[in-house]
Design an enzyme around this catalytic site. Structure first.
Site, short mmCIF file in Angstrom:
data_model
loop_
_atom_site.label_atom_id
_atom_site.label_comp_id
_atom_site.label_asym_id
_atom_site.label_seq_id
_atom_site.Cartn_x
_atom_site.Cartn_y
_atom_site.Cartn_z
N HIS A 192 0.87 -1.18 -0.03
CA HIS A 192 -0.09 -0.08 -0.12
C HIS A 192 1.00 1.16 0.05
CE1 HIS A 192 -2.78 -2.59 2.56
NE2 HIS A 192 -2.98 -3.10 1.12
C1 LIG Z 1 0.10 -7.54 -4.59
C2 LIG Z 1 -0.95 -6.30 -4.39
C3 LIG Z 1 -2.07 -6.87 -3.31
C4 LIG Z 1 -2.86 -5.57 -3.01
N1 LIG Z 1 -3.82 -5.69 -2.23
C5 LIG Z 1 -4.65 -5.09 -1.78
C6 LIG Z 1 -6.07 -5.43 -1.22
O1 LIG Z 1 -6.34 -6.68 -0.91
N2 LIG Z 1 -6.92 -4.57 -1.17
C7 LIG Z 1 -6.70 -3.21 -1.30
O2 LIG Z 1 -7.34 -2.23 -0.88
N3 LIG Z 1 -5.51 -2.88 -2.01
C8 LIG Z 1 -4.57 -3.84 -2.27
N4 LIG Z 1 -3.42 -3.38 -2.84
C9 LIG Z 1 -3.18 -1.81 -3.14
C10 LIG Z 1 -4.10 -1.39 -4.28
O3 LIG Z 1 -4.45 -2.26 -5.46
C11 LIG Z 1 -3.39 -0.16 -4.96
O4 LIG Z 1 -2.99 0.62 -3.87
C12 LIG Z 1 -4.39 0.53 -5.93
O5 LIG Z 1 -4.67 -0.23 -6.93
C13 LIG Z 1 -3.38 2.00 -6.37
O6 LIG Z 1 -4.30 2.73 -7.11
P1 LIG Z 1 -3.65 3.64 -8.27
O7 LIG Z 1 -4.90 4.31 -9.31
O8 LIG Z 1 -3.35 4.49 -7.37
O9 LIG Z 1 -2.38 3.02 -9.15
P2 LIG Z 1 -2.45 1.74 -10.04
O10 LIG Z 1 -3.83 0.78 -9.87
O11 LIG Z 1 -1.28 0.98 -9.60
O12 LIG Z 1 -2.58 2.38 -11.45
C14 LIG Z 1 -1.37 2.96 -12.21
C15 LIG Z 1 -1.48 2.70 -13.57
O13 LIG Z 1 -0.58 3.58 -14.21
C16 LIG Z 1 -0.06 3.15 -15.15
N5 LIG Z 1 1.36 3.94 -15.67
C17 LIG Z 1 2.49 3.94 -14.59
N6 LIG Z 1 3.18 4.60 -15.04
C18 LIG Z 1 2.69 5.10 -16.41
C19 LIG Z 1 3.38 5.65 -17.33
N7 LIG Z 1 4.38 6.34 -17.35
N8 LIG Z 1 2.43 5.83 -18.69
C20 LIG Z 1 1.23 5.22 -18.69
N9 LIG Z 1 0.90 4.43 -17.74
C21 LIG Z 1 1.43 4.33 -16.51
C22 LIG Z 1 0.32 1.52 -14.75
O14 LIG Z 1 0.68 0.51 -15.75
C23 LIG Z 1 -1.18 1.23 -14.06
O15 LIG Z 1 -2.05 0.70 -14.95
C24 LIG Z 1 -2.65 -4.44 -3.30
C25 LIG Z 1 -1.54 -3.96 -4.43
C26 LIG Z 1 -0.40 -5.12 -4.86
C27 LIG Z 1 0.27 -4.56 -5.77
#
Ligand SMILES: Cc1cc2nc3c(=O)[nH]c(=O)nc-3n(C[C@H](O)[C@H](O)[C@H](O)COP(=O)(O)OP(=O)(O)OC[C@H]3O[C@@H](n4cnc5c(N)ncnc54)[C@H](O)[C@@H]3O)c2cc1C
Length: 520
Positions: free
Chosen positions: A447
């Site tokens: 997280h």
């Molecule tokens: C193994 C694992 C288990 C987890 N378990 C849980 C859980 O059970 N419950 C929970 O609530 N949370 C969990 N989390 C955390 C949660 O999934 C994340 O905190 C959340 O998805 C983050 O959302 P976000 O929109 O910030 O980023 P992300 O969902 O990571 O999205 C970022 C996106 O941006 C894209 N990107 C990045 N850089 C670039 C670029 N330069 N150009 C174009 N695209 C780009 C990436 O490819 C990605 O698709 C877990 C995470 C992981 C990895």
């Protein structure tokens, strides 16, 4: 050059919400870009397969710098590189957080982001199996379920928690978060629901005003006169070009990518940018600071007295939050019952079916680290330093969490399943040995947050409108704006942040604040 009203960078949790909500407005053209591809790996849909996706093609495969307080170890930090982002890799637990978590954000200058402000958006986002509760919604895209056939070890562990004086609770997202309960999961008909499944089903993806482009890596943001953000520069199909944004660019790359895009665009700590020959557009010293994460531990592991059957869900069916205070504070510690053995690289791996684990962690770590880019090359990984366990509070709470795990793990309610404690092992009892064990057993809860912190002070990167300070037409909306980590896993909070931010961007009045504890 192609032009859209809004360009959204990153199709993960937040990016999918924003693409869906902004494109509901038919007069706006919206473009969603992701560096990864479509979510085609069949393991994504299988809830039990989530650990096998780490290190795969759809994982960015980050790792931390060596951590002083965890035996000099580098911690792998998986992140989704695919449409759906980290919701394709995650463990599917849907936990909003404690009311105090969000009210602390308001106290830190994030006006409009308290518990009552976010509650209508938690409700709006979900299609819950508890729709008659005032805490839940029945018409949102995110499908929530509670395991109806929990694992027998999960049941015994919850009974053991109750036996140790932890009053059970009905669910994490209702009136009381602390105590033994089953997880709420984002699983539909036995399959994982990713953020893209929820928010970008076929009718949304086929909207004429929404364009989704995968395999498109965003390098940096491009500015016009007057520090107005006007486009993004991308690498796509082996070439570089720009995609224009008339109203704005929204960074949704997540806590580890959004700050790197800002830095490559000249928005960061001036002296760091100058050292990398990047011209500073706005000196924002807070970019990349405030990096923090929940730690779990792999783990308090028990050899099973008999074969452990597989989970029907995602191996980890119950988080148990422990409120050591007066009963209305945000819980300090968490236990997680995992029906497979979980250990770090410091210990021998164990066969599935032979052992089970009580993971344990700190819900409100005080240690803060940082993220730094090392080059202007968008392919170069940043230096990630969460500074795990640097603060004495974190180490003390972690020690107490281990004690709680052992108290539950050794309880009579688990006797049928327990042959013996394998880790830390009966010989590890005194404080110094326990601390040594914790350093080797520390394990990310996945997280990371906080690297483009929202707030009203000089170190804040975005204000409560989520606009980047010092420039125009540029927003960060993802886990990086979270000022301080909520009690539980953060995906639900990122969804609610993106839902509310969509209304702000569309110029709509936010949904009226609602607190089911007080309001009728
Ligand atoms: C193994 C694992 C288990 C987890 N378990 C849980 C859980 O059970 N419950 C929970 O609530 N949370 C969990 N989390 C955390 C949660 O999934 C994340 O905190 C959340 O998805 C983050 O959302 P976000 O929109 O910030 O980023 P992300 O969902 O990571 O999205 C970022 C996106 O941006 C894209 N990107 C990045 N850089 C670039 C670029 N330069 N150009 C174009 N695209 C780009 C990436 O490819 C990605 O698709 C877990 C995470 C992981 C990895």
């Amino acid at each position: 050059m192609t032009a859209f009203d809004y360009v959204i960078v990153g199709g993960g949790t937040a990016g999918c919400v924003l693409a869906a909500r902004l494109s509901e407005e038919a007069s706006l053209s919206v473009c969603l870009l992701d560096a990864g591809g479509e979510a085609e790996d069949p393991r994504i849909a299988d809830p039990a397969a989530w650990p096998t996706l780490q290190g795969s093609q759809i994982d960015w495969g980050y790792e931390t710098v060596p951590q002083t307080h965890t035996a000099g170890r580098r911690h792998p930090w998986p992140r989704g590189r695919v449409l759906g982002g980290s919701t394709t890799l995650n463990a599917m637990a849907h936990v909003r957080g404690h009311p105090n978590d969000f009210d602390a954000w308001v106290a830190d200058g994030c006006l409009g982001w308290g518990y009552a402000d976010l509650m209508p958006y938690f409700i709006k986002s979900e299609f819950s199996d508890r729709p008659t509760s005032p805490y839940h919604g029945d018409s949102g895209p995110v499908a929530l379920m509670t395991p109806d056939r929990p694992h027998p070890i999960t049941r015994a562990y919850m009974a053991a928690g109750e036996g140790r004086g932890l009053a059970p609770t009905d669910e994490h997202n209702g009136p009381r978060m602390a105590g033994p309960t089953l997880n709420t999961l984002t699983i539909v008909d036995g399959q994982r629901q990713t953020g893209a499944d929820a928010y970008l089903p076929a009718p949304v993806r086929h909207r004429p005003n929404l364009t989704v482009r995968t395999g498109c890596l965003v390098d940096r943001v491009v500015f016009a006169e007057g520090d107005r953000c006007r486009a993004v520069e991308v690498i796509e199909n082996g070439g570089r070009h720009t995609i224009e944004a008339v109203h704005g660019v929204i960074l949704c790359g997540g806590a580890l990518a959004s700050p790197t895009i800002l830095c490559r665009s000249g928005l960061g700590a001036a002296e760091q940018l100058e050292a990398l020959d990047i011209a500073t557009r706005a000196d924002l010293p807070g970019v990349g600071q405030n990096l923090h994460d929940h730690l779990l531990s792999g783990g308090n592991v028990y050899l099973a007295a008999k074969n452990v059957p597989p989970s029907r869900y995602q191996h980890s069916e119950s988080l148990m939050y422990i409120d050591e205070g007066a009963g209305d504070s945000a819980p300090e510690a968490v236990l997680a019952c995992v029906v497979v053995p979980v250990t770090t690289e410091c210990f021998d791996a164990l066969d599935i079916g032979t052992a089970y684990t009580i993971m344990f962690g700190v819900t409100h770590p005080r240690s803060r680290g940082s993220l730094r880019i090392t080059s202007a090359d968008p392919m170069a990984a940043p230096l990630l330093d969460p500074n795990y366990l640097a603060e004495a509070y974190d180490r003390e709470t972690y020690l107490r969490a281990l004690e709680w795990a052992r108290a539950v793990g050794h309880a009579p309610e688990l006797e049928e399943w327990r042959a013996e404690e394998l880790l830390p092992g009966p010989e590890v009892q005194n404080r110094s040995d326990c601390l040594d064990f914790l350093a080797k057993a520390a394990f990310t809860h996945h997280h990371p947050v906080g690297t483009c912190r929202m707030g009203g002070d000089d170190m804040a990167v975005v204000g409560p409108d989520l606009a980047v300070r010092g420039v125009h037409g540029l927003y960060v909306i993802d886990a990086s704006v979270i000022p301080s980590i909520p009690t539980g896993p953060i995906n639900a909070a990122v969804i609610a942040i993106a839902e509310r931010a969509s209304d702000l961007l569309l110029g709509k009045a936010p949904l009226p604040p609602f607190d089911p504890r007080r309001d009728p």
